[in-house]
Scaffold this active site. Structure first.
Site, PDB file in Angstrom:
ATOM      1  N   GLY A  66       0.881  -1.137   0.025  1.00 12.83           N
ATOM      2  CA  GLY A  66       0.005  -0.125  -0.015  1.00 12.83           C
ATOM      3  C   GLY A  66       0.859   1.260   0.040  1.00 12.83           C
ATOM      4  O   GLY A  66       1.958   1.070   0.220  1.00 12.83           O
ATOM      5  N   CYS A  94       5.237  -6.222   1.605  1.00 15.68           N
ATOM      6  CA  CYS A  94       5.534  -4.727   1.412  1.00 15.68           C
ATOM      7  C   CYS A  94       5.096  -4.028   2.643  1.00 15.68           C
ATOM      8  O   CYS A  94       5.409  -4.339   3.824  1.00 15.68           O
ATOM      9  CB  CYS A  94       5.193  -4.283   0.229  1.00 15.68           C
ATOM     10  SG  CYS A  94       6.170  -2.910  -0.272  1.00 15.68           S
ATOM     11  N   TYR A  95       3.895  -3.344   2.409  1.00 13.22           N
ATOM     12  CA  TYR A  95       3.220  -2.542   3.578  1.00 13.22           C
ATOM     13  C   TYR A  95       2.848  -3.529   4.599  1.00 13.22           C
ATOM     14  O   TYR A  95       3.098  -3.301   6.013  1.00 13.22           O
ATOM     15  CB  TYR A  95       1.972  -1.658   3.190  1.00 13.22           C
ATOM     16  CG  TYR A  95       1.591  -0.996   4.382  1.00 13.22           C
ATOM     17  CD1 TYR A  95       2.087   0.363   4.619  1.00 13.22           C
ATOM     18  CD2 TYR A  95       0.552  -1.345   5.115  1.00 13.22           C
ATOM     19  CE1 TYR A  95       1.466   0.861   5.560  1.00 13.22           C
ATOM     20  CE2 TYR A  95      -0.302  -0.722   5.979  1.00 13.22           C
ATOM     21  CZ  TYR A  95       0.390   0.485   6.359  1.00 13.22           C
ATOM     22  OH  TYR A  95      -0.293   1.163   7.322  1.00 13.22           O
ATOM     23  N   HIS A 180       7.564  -8.004  -3.824  1.00  7.22           N
ATOM     24  CA  HIS A 180       6.111  -8.509  -4.387  1.00  7.22           C
ATOM     25  C   HIS A 180       6.105  -9.946  -5.059  1.00  7.22           C
ATOM     26  O   HIS A 180       6.534  -9.995  -6.091  1.00  7.22           O
ATOM     27  CB  HIS A 180       5.538  -7.514  -5.160  1.00  7.22           C
ATOM     28  CG  HIS A 180       5.191  -6.288  -4.664  1.00  7.22           C
ATOM     29  ND1 HIS A 180       3.965  -5.950  -3.922  1.00  7.22           N
ATOM     30  CD2 HIS A 180       5.971  -5.187  -4.343  1.00  7.22           C
ATOM     31  CE1 HIS A 180       4.025  -4.772  -3.525  1.00  7.22           C
ATOM     32  NE2 HIS A 180       5.164  -4.154  -3.621  1.00  7.22           N
ATOM     33  N   GLU A 182       3.901 -11.464  -5.979  1.00  4.22           N
ATOM     34  CA  GLU A 182       2.757 -11.436  -6.968  1.00  4.22           C
ATOM     35  C   GLU A 182       3.126 -10.937  -8.551  1.00  4.22           C
ATOM     36  O   GLU A 182       2.431 -11.474  -9.265  1.00  4.22           O
ATOM     37  CB  GLU A 182       1.352 -10.750  -6.610  1.00  4.22           C
ATOM     38  CG  GLU A 182       1.530  -9.349  -6.301  1.00  4.22           C
ATOM     39  CD  GLU A 182       2.454  -8.756  -5.009  1.00  4.22           C
ATOM     40  OE1 GLU A 182       2.828  -9.671  -4.479  1.00  4.22           O
ATOM     41  OE2 GLU A 182       2.133  -7.617  -4.882  1.00  4.22           O
ATOM     42  N   SER A 233     -22.924  -6.538 -24.891  1.00  5.83           N
ATOM     43  CA  SER A 233     -22.192  -5.644 -25.761  1.00  5.83           C
ATOM     44  C   SER A 233     -21.493  -6.428 -26.649  1.00  5.83           C
ATOM     45  O   SER A 233     -20.963  -6.026 -27.500  1.00  5.83           O
ATOM     46  CB  SER A 233     -21.030  -4.998 -24.771  1.00  5.83           C
ATOM     47  OG  SER A 233     -20.109  -6.111 -24.072  1.00  5.83           O
ATOM     48  N   GLY A 234     -21.724  -7.979 -26.734  1.00 10.24           N
ATOM     49  CA  GLY A 234     -20.739  -8.765 -27.465  1.00 10.24           C
ATOM     50  C   GLY A 234     -19.581  -9.241 -26.846  1.00 10.24           C
ATOM     51  O   GLY A 234     -18.816 -10.055 -27.252  1.00 10.24           O
ATOM     52  N   GLY A 235     -19.157  -8.484 -25.870  1.00  5.50           N
ATOM     53  CA  GLY A 235     -18.001  -8.944 -25.053  1.00  5.50           C
ATOM     54  C   GLY A 235     -18.182 -10.244 -24.195  1.00  5.50           C
ATOM     55  O   GLY A 235     -19.133 -10.629 -23.986  1.00  5.50           O
ATOM     56  N   VAL A 236     -17.150 -10.833 -23.657  1.00  4.27           N
ATOM     57  CA  VAL A 236     -17.077 -12.151 -22.929  1.00  4.27           C
ATOM     58  C   VAL A 236     -18.080 -11.711 -21.535  1.00  4.27           C
ATOM     59  O   VAL A 236     -18.816 -12.878 -21.405  1.00  4.27           O
ATOM     60  CB  VAL A 236     -15.855 -12.688 -22.725  1.00  4.27           C
ATOM     61  CG1 VAL A 236     -14.952 -11.713 -21.864  1.00  4.27           C
ATOM     62  CG2 VAL A 236     -15.782 -14.187 -22.210  1.00  4.27           C
ATOM     63  N   ASP A 237     -17.939 -10.847 -20.912  1.00  3.37           N
ATOM     64  CA  ASP A 237     -18.603 -10.653 -19.696  1.00  3.37           C
ATOM     65  C   ASP A 237     -19.882 -10.712 -19.730  1.00  3.37           C
ATOM     66  O   ASP A 237     -20.743 -11.672 -19.145  1.00  3.37           O
ATOM     67  CB  ASP A 237     -18.233  -9.379 -18.843  1.00  3.37           C
ATOM     68  CG  ASP A 237     -16.473  -9.276 -19.008  1.00  3.37           C
ATOM     69  OD1 ASP A 237     -16.011 -10.257 -18.956  1.00  3.37           O
ATOM     70  OD2 ASP A 237     -16.256  -8.211 -18.743  1.00  3.37           O
ATOM     71  N   SER A 238     -20.653  -9.766 -20.656  1.00  2.00           N
ATOM     72  CA  SER A 238     -21.952 -10.009 -20.920  1.00  2.00           C
ATOM     73  C   SER A 238     -22.378 -11.078 -21.400  1.00  2.00           C
ATOM     74  O   SER A 238     -23.640 -11.635 -21.150  1.00  2.00           O
ATOM     75  CB  SER A 238     -22.458  -8.683 -21.664  1.00  2.00           C
ATOM     76  OG  SER A 238     -21.921  -8.367 -22.748  1.00  2.00           O
ATOM     77  N   LYS A 383     -11.582 -11.276 -15.240  1.00  2.00           N
ATOM     78  CA  LYS A 383     -11.557 -11.706 -16.558  1.00  2.00           C
ATOM     79  C   LYS A 383     -11.156 -12.920 -16.895  1.00  2.00           C
ATOM     80  O   LYS A 383     -11.879 -13.751 -17.733  1.00  2.00           O
ATOM     81  CB  LYS A 383     -10.961 -10.732 -17.198  1.00  2.00           C
ATOM     82  CG  LYS A 383     -11.078 -10.827 -18.822  1.00  2.00           C
ATOM     83  CD  LYS A 383     -12.289  -9.848 -19.554  1.00  2.00           C
ATOM     84  CE  LYS A 383     -12.403  -8.624 -19.785  1.00  2.00           C
ATOM     85  NZ  LYS A 383     -13.742  -8.012 -20.113  1.00  2.00           N
TER      86      LYS A 383
END
Ligand code: XMP
Length: 527
Positions: A66, A94-95, A180, A182, A233-238, A383
């Site tokens: 952070g 880290c923090y 880090h 990650e 929207s045609g995207g993967v999520d929707s 995602k």
């Protein structure tokens, strides 16, 4: 409250809670741990301090990095005894490392200079470093250093400059890192996280995004006799959202609605129509052309947050209009489903108060009053997890390999006022970028590739005539979760082809630039 809800969702005491102190990398930690098979949830320090019951569902706690310093008078902290009372293992990063050191009486000091970037560390004996060589490269980003470890702790790694890089408590599973693990620039970072799960916690590796399908089946069955509009929207999520809902509540009850905002890319409307009607065969698919109202409302607006706010207000109003229009056919529609993801909620400041609100994602922060109840089945997923679901649901690869496209569309890729002419220019440039990036086999390797139109003009010369025309910026980025991103080191050949084609084929542009900014400090979109 969200955490209770999802805590009970996976009622198996097998969640790693990640306490977010405001690091840009918090989601990376979370994604890495999930990819190692343990579900994660990001919580704020106050969530733990004020609702310690959430610890009952945890099998481990990670304290993130952070921007704050434990040397300041008011620094974000956490009741470590609450975690210890539940006998939960802790990994501080880290923090989180500095916070643990300070809490147990170690000495934390302001470093002489900020240590940022790759550093070599030398490790000692620790289960955390099982399978990790004696010296390895890590990624650092900090000012403060732990000068002396607290009593009862051992330092288990040092940087090449002699600073303490890792420590652990001898009689309790607390282990902390200055670096880090990650980020992918840390060698053996995933191995270290894996070792934390393996040797310090009792977490079971039972998480896969596919698990969410059963959970949603249970959670959303109350909608079985309701009609639900899905904003698509045609995207993967929707698309995944619509398909999951259809599985649970049936084709009759799902109404995928595609709004033509007038801010779309070339051919987008046709592609979505084909996808929903011919490929996925949704019976109730509905297209609504609202381009006039969007363009009217956005005319003369320059300020990015204002653009987003107006877009969002218009968007929800248009959905209310759509619901009214569909009333005859479907009756009262109370529910609106969206493909909101976990990071969308964080960037909009919904999850942690230590993360500044960077941008208002239109599908998270819905401005203005509306009458819908919002359904967000993917709100806990990343995602890449949604892409796994898309494969599981047998969606066509064009859907899950498709680059993200922001809800406000080209509105936030035109810096400054939006006009029809600028939209036309940007659409042509976008088509060229897409075609060339595809042709060069770069599309599937990068997170996004798109042009931006700057509303400044520059002088050029075409034929023998002086021109004064718009500037197009090309942005191609690599990313794992959009929380951080690097500009793509595209080949000169690719960039030259894009630039030549735009300059030759798109009237109104006489200069093409390549954006070489990483996120942070830049963002992926310009507005
Ligand atoms: P930034 O620009 O914040 O973008 O680095 C991160 C990711 O989010 C997408 N994005 C949006 N998606 N509504 C969306 O649905 C929005 O308002 C929005 N703004 C940004 C962006 O394309 C990138 O993938």
């Amino acid at each position: 409250m969200y955490i209770n809800e999802s805590g009970s969702r996976l009622n198996n005491r097998n969640i790693i809670l990640i306490v977010d102190f405001g690091s840009q990398y918090t989601h990376l930690i979370s994604q890495r741990i999930r990819s190692l098979g343990v579900y994660t949830e990001i919580v704020s320090p106050d969530d733990i301090n004020l609702v310690p019951d959430i610890l009952k569902n945890a099998c481990g706690v990670i304290l993130s990095g952070g921007p704050k310093s434990v040397l300041n008078e008011a620094y974000p902290s956490i009741e470590l005894p609450l975690i210890i009372k539940h006998r939960l293992p802790i990994l501080g990063i880290c923090y989180g490392h500095q916070l643990v050191a300070k809490y147990f009486g170690g000495i934390v000091k302001r470093g002489v200079k900020r240590e940022y970037g790759p550093v070599v560390v030398e490790r000692r004996e620790s289960r955390l470093f099982t399978g990790v060589p004696g010296r390895f490269k890590v990624w650092m980003s900090h000012w403060d250093v732990v000068e002396n470890v607290p009593e009862g702790f051992n330092a288990v790694a040092f940087t090449e400059y002699g600073n303490i890089a890792a420590m652990e408590k001898t009689d309790y599973p607390i282990t902390t890192l200055q670096f880090h693990p990650e980020v992918k620039h840390t060698d053996y970072g995933t191995r270290i996280l894996d070792n934390f799960i393996r040797f310090y916690t009792k977490c079971r590796r039972d998480w896969s995004p596919v698990n969410i399908l059963d959970l949603l089946e249970e959670e959303l069955k109350f909608l079985k006799n309701e009609k639900v509009i899905v904003g698509v929207s045609g995207g993967v999520d929707s698309t995944v959202t619509s398909v999951i809902l259809r599985r649970i509540i049936g084709d009759d009850n799902v109404i995928p609605v595609f709004i033509d905002t007038g801010l779309l890319r070339d051919g987008e409307r046709d592609w979505v129509e084909e996808l929903y009607k011919d490929i996925l065969n949704f019976k109730n698919f509905f297209i609504y052309d609202a381009s006039k109202i969007f363009l009217e409302n956005l005319a003369y607006v320059r300020n990015p947050e204002k653009k987003r706010r107006i877009f969002s207000e218009t968007y929800i109003k248009v959905f209310e209009d759509v619901a009214d229009r569909l009333k005859k056919l479907h009756g009262d529609i109370k529910y609106l489903a969206q493909g909101t993801l976990y990071p969308d909620r964080v960037e909009s400041g919904v999850v942690s108060k230590y993360v500044d609100r960077i941008k208002s994602h239109h599908n998270v922060v819905i401005y203005g009053k509306h009458r819908f109840k919002i359904i967000e089945p993917l709100k806990d997923l990343y995602k890449n997890e949604v892409r796994v679901l898309a494969r599981e649901l047998n969606l066509p690869s064009e859907v899950y390999l498709r680059h993200p496209f922001p809800g406000p569309g080209l509105a936030i890729r035109i810096v400054g006022r939006i006009t029809k002419r600028k939209l036309e220019i940007l659409r042509k440039a976008d088509k060229i970028v897409y075609e060339e990036v595809k042709k060069a086999n770069v599309y599937d390797k990068v997170w996004q590739a798109f042009p931006i139109l700057l509303s400044v003009k520059s002088v050029g010369i075409k034929g023998d005539v002086r021109s004064y025309e718009y500037i197009i910026v090309i942005r191609i980025v690599e990313s794992e979760d959009a929380m951080t991103a690097n500009f793509y080191k595209a080949s000169w050949e690719l960039l030259e082809r894009i630039s030549k084609r735009i300059l030759n084929e798109v009237e109104g542009v006489n200069r093409v630039l390549y954006d070489i900014s990483n996120k942070p400090p830049a963002t992926i979109e310009f507005e």
